[in-house]
Design a protein around this motif. Structure first.
Motif, PDB file in Angstrom:
ATOM      1  N   SER A 185       3.474   1.686   6.754  1.00 26.04           N
ATOM      2  CA  SER A 185       2.982   2.838   6.936  1.00 26.04           C
ATOM      3  C   SER A 185       2.778   3.708   5.783  1.00 26.04           C
ATOM      4  N   LEU A 186       1.473   4.263   5.396  1.00 29.89           N
ATOM      5  CA  LEU A 186       1.514   4.923   4.015  1.00 29.89           C
ATOM      6  C   LEU A 186       1.665   6.739   4.900  1.00 29.89           C
ATOM      7  N   THR A 187       0.777   6.913   5.722  1.00 28.35           N
ATOM      8  CA  THR A 187       0.674   8.232   6.502  1.00 28.35           C
ATOM      9  C   THR A 187       0.897   8.078   7.973  1.00 28.35           C
ATOM     10  N   PRO A 188       1.707   8.577   8.565  1.00 22.99           N
ATOM     11  CA  PRO A 188       1.771   8.682  10.047  1.00 22.99           C
ATOM     12  C   PRO A 188       0.697   9.488  10.407  1.00 22.99           C
ATOM     13  N   LEU A 189       0.110   9.154  11.847  1.00 20.39           N
ATOM     14  CA  LEU A 189      -1.036   9.879  12.278  1.00 20.39           C
ATOM     15  C   LEU A 189      -0.785  11.434  12.198  1.00 20.39           C
ATOM     16  N   THR A 190      -1.826  11.996  11.635  1.00 23.74           N
ATOM     17  CA  THR A 190      -1.654  13.261  11.433  1.00 23.74           C
ATOM     18  C   THR A 190      -3.165  14.109  11.453  1.00 23.74           C
ATOM     19  N   HIS A 191      -3.319  15.268  11.788  1.00 24.13           N
ATOM     20  CA  HIS A 191      -4.489  15.884  11.833  1.00 24.13           C
ATOM     21  C   HIS A 191      -4.886  16.774  10.601  1.00 24.13           C
ATOM     22  N   VAL A 192      -3.677  16.818   9.591  1.00 28.27           N
ATOM     23  CA  VAL A 192      -3.740  17.363   8.523  1.00 28.27           C
ATOM     24  C   VAL A 192      -4.406  16.609   7.269  1.00 28.27           C
ATOM     25  N   LYS A 193      -5.657  16.811   6.845  1.00 27.90           N
ATOM     26  CA  LYS A 193      -6.384  16.109   5.965  1.00 27.90           C
ATOM     27  C   LYS A 193      -5.602  16.149   4.408  1.00 27.90           C
ATOM     28  N   GLN A 194      -5.086  17.280   4.246  1.00 27.03           N
ATOM     29  CA  GLN A 194      -4.599  16.930   2.706  1.00 27.03           C
ATOM     30  C   GLN A 194      -3.110  16.285   2.791  1.00 27.03           C
ATOM     31  N   ASN A 195      -2.515  15.995   3.643  1.00 29.21           N
ATOM     32  CA  ASN A 195      -1.300  14.977   4.075  1.00 29.21           C
ATOM     33  C   ASN A 195      -1.983  13.631   3.788  1.00 29.21           C
ATOM     34  N   LEU A 196      -2.986  13.070   4.135  1.00 25.83           N
ATOM     35  CA  LEU A 196      -3.658  11.935   3.874  1.00 25.83           C
ATOM     36  C   LEU A 196      -3.957  11.646   2.567  1.00 25.83           C
ATOM     37  N   ILE A 197      -4.587  12.875   1.949  1.00 21.43           N
ATOM     38  CA  ILE A 197      -5.227  12.644   0.541  1.00 21.43           C
ATOM     39  C   ILE A 197      -3.837  12.747  -0.346  1.00 21.43           C
ATOM     40  N   ASN A 198      -2.750  13.325   0.001  1.00 16.94           N
ATOM     41  CA  ASN A 198      -1.593  13.382  -0.952  1.00 16.94           C
ATOM     42  C   ASN A 198      -0.998  11.935  -1.080  1.00 16.94           C
ATOM     43  N   SER A 199      -0.945  11.463   0.216  1.00 22.47           N
ATOM     44  CA  SER A 199      -0.375  10.060   0.187  1.00 22.47           C
ATOM     45  C   SER A 199      -1.267   9.039  -0.345  1.00 22.47           C
ATOM     46  N   ILE A 200      -2.707   9.227  -0.396  1.00 24.32           N
ATOM     47  CA  ILE A 200      -3.182   8.230  -1.253  1.00 24.32           C
ATOM     48  C   ILE A 200      -3.185   8.410  -2.616  1.00 24.32           C
ATOM     49  N   ASN A 201      -3.086   9.663  -3.004  1.00 22.82           N
ATOM     50  CA  ASN A 201      -3.014   9.998  -4.604  1.00 22.82           C
ATOM     51  C   ASN A 201      -1.501   9.145  -5.003  1.00 22.82           C
ATOM     52  N   GLY A 202      -0.524   9.294  -4.041  1.00 22.94           N
ATOM     53  CA  GLY A 202       0.601   8.898  -4.482  1.00 22.94           C
ATOM     54  C   GLY A 202       0.609   7.152  -4.577  1.00 22.94           C
ATOM     55  N   ILE A 203      -0.251   6.731  -4.275  1.00 23.02           N
ATOM     56  CA  ILE A 203      -0.282   5.110  -4.345  1.00 23.02           C
ATOM     57  C   ILE A 203      -0.485   4.755  -5.809  1.00 23.02           C
ATOM     58  N   ASN A 204       0.780   4.002  -6.435  1.00 28.60           N
ATOM     59  CA  ASN A 204       0.724   3.344  -7.751  1.00 28.60           C
ATOM     60  C   ASN A 204       1.095   1.804  -7.693  1.00 28.60           C
ATOM     61  N   LYS A 205       0.762   1.205  -8.798  1.00 29.36           N
ATOM     62  CA  LYS A 205       1.004  -0.311  -9.054  1.00 29.36           C
ATOM     63  C   LYS A 205       2.515  -0.844  -8.788  1.00 29.36           C
ATOM     64  N   ASN A 206       3.431   0.160  -8.331  1.00 36.11           N
ATOM     65  CA  ASN A 206       4.798  -0.515  -8.183  1.00 36.11           C
ATOM     66  C   ASN A 206       4.705  -0.653  -6.672  1.00 36.11           C
ATOM     67  N   ILE A 207       4.037   0.055  -5.867  1.00 34.54           N
ATOM     68  CA  ILE A 207       4.072  -0.011  -4.434  1.00 34.54           C
ATOM     69  C   ILE A 207       4.279  -1.440  -3.683  1.00 34.54           C
ATOM     70  N   SER A 208       3.984  -2.440  -4.456  1.00 32.02           N
ATOM     71  CA  SER A 208       3.723  -3.840  -3.934  1.00 32.02           C
ATOM     72  C   SER A 208       4.033  -4.962  -5.203  1.00 32.02           C
ATOM     73  N   LYS A 209       4.910  -5.972  -5.122  1.00 29.79           N
ATOM     74  CA  LYS A 209       4.800  -6.944  -6.121  1.00 29.79           C
ATOM     75  C   LYS A 209       4.522  -8.368  -5.299  1.00 29.79           C
TER      76      LYS A 209
END
Length: 369
Positions: A185-209
């Motif tokens: 789960s990156l972002t639980p179900l939400t109606h707040v658009k900015q929460n979704l955008i913030n989560s996407i912006n937070g993805i980096n190369k270290n999220i998975s190996k």
């Protein structure tokens, strides 16, 4: 809100229309709550209109999801509009609909004046929930070569699907997968658009190996997630719909689940769930992605095209959600008139369609709330 049929629960029956290749939107909704009658194909609560109106054989399908009456005299009908291939028709306005009523003393239907009936398309927030599940492949191949493009495309997708003003009607959850036997789960179900955008912006190369890709597992698990969300959002007085959007740049490498298991999961899912797939690069298998994205699928040859493909899918998802209408009008029928037939016709350009249902005018007096 008093439901005409007084059903304790709503069950959905959807007919899937399969055409050559990957259809634009293969799903046509149809509700068949217990006790309803005259169900014909995909018309849900309704049936084909009486021949005396000469409205049969149109190019558009009105699929009634539910209907209810509100005293002193309002009739509300919630339905979806699509063409015969299942492609959603969004953006319709009240003046594109015509109402006909038939009482016990009428040989055929009488057209109801739009001005006298105060017909309108009302916000469907009081009855409808739309959930989108965005599932991203974050295996090493994506993280190493196209992460920034994927993030930009995903943010564009969120902006296109979610309304400008946060609304409880439209919600989204974001998940990601690699080779693990888990849907993260990156972002639980939400109606707040900015929460979704913030989560996407937070993805980096270290999220998975993990260099592997558990595509089939992601399909199976995201379907389970969508089924759960749909069940939670569909209650006695609300109707839910869901869309699963899966992105990948390759084929299943984990071999934990089979292609047939994933495709079967999609085919047997609650038919109120639409499936979309997005493929990137030359290592994908378009034939498999078309089966997974049975509603619509698109492919990008390189990462520069990612945002374009995400935008195309977001348009399909948005159109589908906005093809549901809550149509309301003040009926001239009054208490004592009993059960009355109702026909609704829609015209969209040179295309038209109609559906017939019925309502009870018990307790009806003058005017509407």
């Amino acid at each position: 809100m008093k439901f005409y049929t007084k059903i304790a629960a709503i069950s959905f029956i959807i007919a899937l229309f399969v055409s050559c290749g990957n259809a634009d939107d293969d799903v046509e909704f149809g509700v068949n709550p217990g006790g309803s009658t005259d169900i014909s194909g995909d018309l849900g609560l309704g049936k084909p209109v009486d021949k005396c109106l000469n409205l049969e054989g149109g190019d558009l399908v009105l699929s009634i999801q539910n209907q209810f009456t509100t005293l002193p005299g309002k009739v509300s009908v919630f339905f979806r509009v699509s063409d015969k291939e299942g492609k959603p028709v969004s953006g319709l306005e009240a003046n594109q609909f015509t109402i006909y009523e038939q009482g016990r003393n009428d040989a055929c239907f009488n057209k109801i004046s739009p001005s006298e009936s105060s017909a309108r398309i009302s916000p469907n927030a009081q009855i409808f929930n739309s959930n989108t599940v965005l599932v991203l492949d974050l295996s090493n191949s994506v993280l190493d070569s196209s992460l920034e493009e994927l993030k930009s495309a995903s943010i564009s997708f969120v902006n296109n699907v979610m309304p400008a003003t946060d609304s409880e009607v439209f919600k989204m959850a974001i998940y990601w997968f690699n080779g693990e036997d888990k849907l993260h789960s990156l972002t639980p179900l939400t109606h707040v658009k900015q929460n979704l955008i913030n989560s996407i912006n937070g993805i980096n190369k270290n999220i998975s190996k993990d260099p592997s890709t558990d595509l089939y597992g992601a399909v199976i698990k995201s379907t389970d997630t969508a089924e759960k969300l749909l069940k939670e959002s569909t209650t006695n007085d609300r109707i839910g719909a869901a869309s699963v959007v899966i992105f990948t740049d390759g084929t299943d490498q984990a071999s934990r689940y089979t292609e047939s298991a994933a495709v079967q999961k999609v085919d047997r899912a609650n038919n109120n769930i639409s499936y979309f797939s997005i493929g990137l690069g030359n290592e994908i298998d378009p034939s498999i992605l078309k089966k997974i994205g049975k509603t619509h699928s698109v492919f990008a040859t390189d990462k520069a095209q990612l945002e374009t493909t995400f935008n195309e899918i977001s348009k399909r998802v948005s159109e589908r959600a906005n093809s549901f209408y809550l149509f309301e009008y003040c009926s001239p029928k009054r208490d004592g008139s009993g059960e009355n037939n109702l026909a609704i016709q829609v015209k969209y350009g040179n295309r038209e369609g109609a559906v017939q249902t019925k309502f009870n005018a018990k307790g009806f007096t003058g005017g509407c709330e």
